[in-house]
Design a protein around this motif. Sequence first.
Motif, PDB file in Angstrom:
ATOM      1  N   ASP A 134     -10.054   8.517  11.872  1.00 19.98           N
ATOM      2  CA  ASP A 134      -9.341   9.801  11.972  1.00 19.98           C
ATOM      3  C   ASP A 134      -7.878   9.625  12.366  1.00 19.98           C
ATOM      4  OD1 ASP A 134     -11.786  10.953  11.421  1.00 19.98           O
ATOM      5  OD2 ASP A 134     -12.195  11.508  13.499  1.00 19.98           O
ATOM      6  N   GLU A 135      -7.541   8.504  12.984  1.00 17.90           N
ATOM      7  CA  GLU A 135      -6.178   8.245  13.462  1.00 17.90           C
ATOM      8  C   GLU A 135      -5.332   7.463  12.455  1.00 17.90           C
ATOM      9  OE1 GLU A 135      -6.219   7.152  17.969  1.00 17.90           O
ATOM     10  OE2 GLU A 135      -8.057   6.317  17.112  1.00 17.90           O
ATOM     11  N   ILE A 136      -5.884   7.154  11.286  1.00 21.08           N
ATOM     12  CA  ILE A 136      -5.233   6.236  10.345  1.00 21.08           C
ATOM     13  C   ILE A 136      -3.830   6.694   9.947  1.00 21.08           C
ATOM     14  CG2 ILE A 136      -6.159   7.192   8.185  1.00 21.08           C
ATOM     15  CD1 ILE A 136      -6.795   4.164   7.473  1.00 21.08           C
ATOM     16  N   GLN A 137      -2.931   5.718   9.914  1.00 24.91           N
ATOM     17  CA  GLN A 137      -1.533   5.941   9.538  1.00 24.91           C
ATOM     18  C   GLN A 137      -1.142   4.875   8.516  1.00 24.91           C
ATOM     19  OE1 GLN A 137       0.607   8.395  10.771  1.00 24.91           O
ATOM     20  NE2 GLN A 137      -1.187   9.237  11.802  1.00 24.91           N
TER      21      GLN A 137
ATOM     22  N   ILE B 234       5.611   7.732  -2.367  1.00 27.21           N
ATOM     23  CA  ILE B 234       4.794   7.800  -1.153  1.00 27.21           C
ATOM     24  C   ILE B 234       5.570   7.229   0.036  1.00 27.21           C
ATOM     25  CG2 ILE B 234       3.614   5.566  -1.401  1.00 27.21           C
ATOM     26  CD1 ILE B 234       1.016   7.032  -0.592  1.00 27.21           C
ATOM     27  N   ILE B 235       6.446   6.269  -0.234  1.00 31.56           N
ATOM     28  CA  ILE B 235       7.208   5.607   0.833  1.00 31.56           C
ATOM     29  C   ILE B 235       8.159   6.575   1.530  1.00 31.56           C
ATOM     30  CG2 ILE B 235       8.967   3.815   1.264  1.00 31.56           C
ATOM     31  CD1 ILE B 235       6.164   2.719   0.774  1.00 31.56           C
ATOM     32  N   SER B 236       8.711   7.512   0.787  1.00 28.05           N
ATOM     33  CA  SER B 236       9.701   8.427   1.367  1.00 28.05           C
ATOM     34  C   SER B 236       9.127   9.258   2.504  1.00 28.05           C
ATOM     35  CB  SER B 236      10.284   9.339   0.286  1.00 28.05           C
ATOM     36  OG  SER B 236       9.251  10.129  -0.283  1.00 28.05           O
ATOM     37  N   GLY B 237       7.810   9.447   2.530  1.00 27.65           N
ATOM     38  CA  GLY B 237       7.196  10.231   3.594  1.00 27.65           C
ATOM     39  C   GLY B 237       6.858   9.431   4.832  1.00 27.65           C
ATOM     40  N   ILE B 238       7.093   8.122   4.801  1.00 27.69           N
ATOM     41  CA  ILE B 238       6.761   7.274   5.951  1.00 27.69           C
ATOM     42  C   ILE B 238       7.992   7.147   6.836  1.00 27.69           C
ATOM     43  CG2 ILE B 238       5.970   4.992   6.690  1.00 27.69           C
ATOM     44  CD1 ILE B 238       4.576   4.736   3.951  1.00 27.69           C
ATOM     45  N   THR B 239       7.896   7.693   8.037  1.00 33.63           N
ATOM     46  CA  THR B 239       9.062   7.712   8.917  1.00 33.63           C
ATOM     47  C   THR B 239       9.203   6.447   9.750  1.00 33.63           C
ATOM     48  OG1 THR B 239       7.751   8.931  10.538  1.00 33.63           O
ATOM     49  CG2 THR B 239       9.142  10.225   9.068  1.00 33.63           C
ATOM     50  N   ASP B 240       8.093   5.801  10.096  1.00 31.64           N
ATOM     51  CA  ASP B 240       8.150   4.586  10.905  1.00 31.64           C
ATOM     52  C   ASP B 240       8.680   3.429  10.053  1.00 31.64           C
ATOM     53  OD1 ASP B 240       7.163   3.085  13.457  1.00 31.64           O
ATOM     54  OD2 ASP B 240       6.378   1.931  11.774  1.00 31.64           O
ATOM     55  N   ALA B 241       9.728   2.772  10.539  1.00 32.13           N
ATOM     56  CA  ALA B 241      10.395   1.728   9.744  1.00 32.13           C
ATOM     57  C   ALA B 241       9.466   0.549   9.451  1.00 32.13           C
ATOM     58  CB  ALA B 241      11.657   1.248  10.452  1.00 32.13           C
TER      59      ALA B 241
ATOM     60  N   TYR C 191      -3.778   0.664   4.266  1.00 32.80           N
ATOM     61  CA  TYR C 191      -3.619   2.101   4.055  1.00 32.80           C
ATOM     62  C   TYR C 191      -2.138   2.409   3.851  1.00 32.80           C
ATOM     63  CZ  TYR C 191      -4.055   7.125   4.676  1.00 32.80           C
ATOM     64  OH  TYR C 191      -4.018   8.487   4.471  1.00 32.80           O
ATOM     65  N   VAL C 192      -1.817   3.182   2.808  1.00 32.80           N
ATOM     66  CA  VAL C 192      -0.411   3.491   2.528  1.00 32.80           C
ATOM     67  C   VAL C 192      -0.099   4.990   2.603  1.00 32.80           C
ATOM     68  CG1 VAL C 192       0.045   1.369   1.219  1.00 32.80           C
ATOM     69  CG2 VAL C 192      -0.779   3.401   0.011  1.00 32.80           C
ATOM     70  N   GLY C 193      -1.077   5.799   3.005  1.00 33.83           N
ATOM     71  CA  GLY C 193      -0.846   7.233   3.153  1.00 33.83           C
ATOM     72  C   GLY C 193      -1.468   8.057   2.047  1.00 33.83           C
ATOM     73  N   ASN C 194      -1.598   9.343   2.307  1.00 36.71           N
ATOM     74  CA  ASN C 194      -2.142  10.295   1.322  1.00 36.71           C
ATOM     75  C   ASN C 194      -3.500   9.894   0.778  1.00 36.71           C
ATOM     76  OD1 ASN C 194       0.229  11.672   1.718  1.00 36.71           O
ATOM     77  ND2 ASN C 194       1.159  11.062  -0.213  1.00 36.71           N
ATOM     78  N   GLY C 195      -4.321   9.271   1.626  1.00 35.67           N
ATOM     79  CA  GLY C 195      -5.661   8.884   1.199  1.00 35.67           C
ATOM     80  C   GLY C 195      -5.711   7.688   0.266  1.00 35.67           C
ATOM     81  N   LYS C 196      -4.596   6.956   0.163  1.00 37.07           N
ATOM     82  CA  LYS C 196      -4.510   5.818  -0.759  1.00 37.07           C
ATOM     83  C   LYS C 196      -4.403   4.495  -0.011  1.00 37.07           C
ATOM     84  CE  LYS C 196      -4.012   8.333  -4.584  1.00 37.07           C
ATOM     85  NZ  LYS C 196      -4.979   8.325  -5.674  1.00 37.07           N
TER      86      LYS C 196
END
Length: 138
Positions: free
Chosen positions: A79-82, A2-9, A106-111
């Motif tokens: 709705d803006e969650i990142q 899941i981390i690989s899809g997070i672009t913000d450092a 929140y860590v992405g992908n609804g998780k």
Amino acid sequence: IIISGITDASARQICSYALSKVGYPYSQPYRDSGDYYDCSSLAYYSWKSAGVDISYGGATTDATEGQGLDETGKTISFDEIQPGDLIFYSYTNNGRYKNISHVAIYVGNGKAVEALNESVGVIYRDVSTGSIVMVARP
């Protein structure tokens, strides 16, 4: 994964820290030991790992973290969650700020990653959408 899809450092660091604690035991008395977490210490140390202090008035409870973020205009809509954003919940009328009683990362992908309770400790699961008080991006 899941981390690989997070672009913000910063978000990647926050989520990596939180995910690395999955499986750790839950404890309020030992929340600052590095070996145990409760919900608010997990949020605090995850953000601290990226150089951001989310304590408020010297306190790191879920309600004070939420109050500090709300009062400084850091709330966003769900709705803006990142990844890295914090989800604050109220499960009880506890008299604290907005009756906040829990926080998850929140860590992405609804998780989300959260230190849930003494029975399960720090877990990775689908975001619980009931009882949300506010979402914040520190």
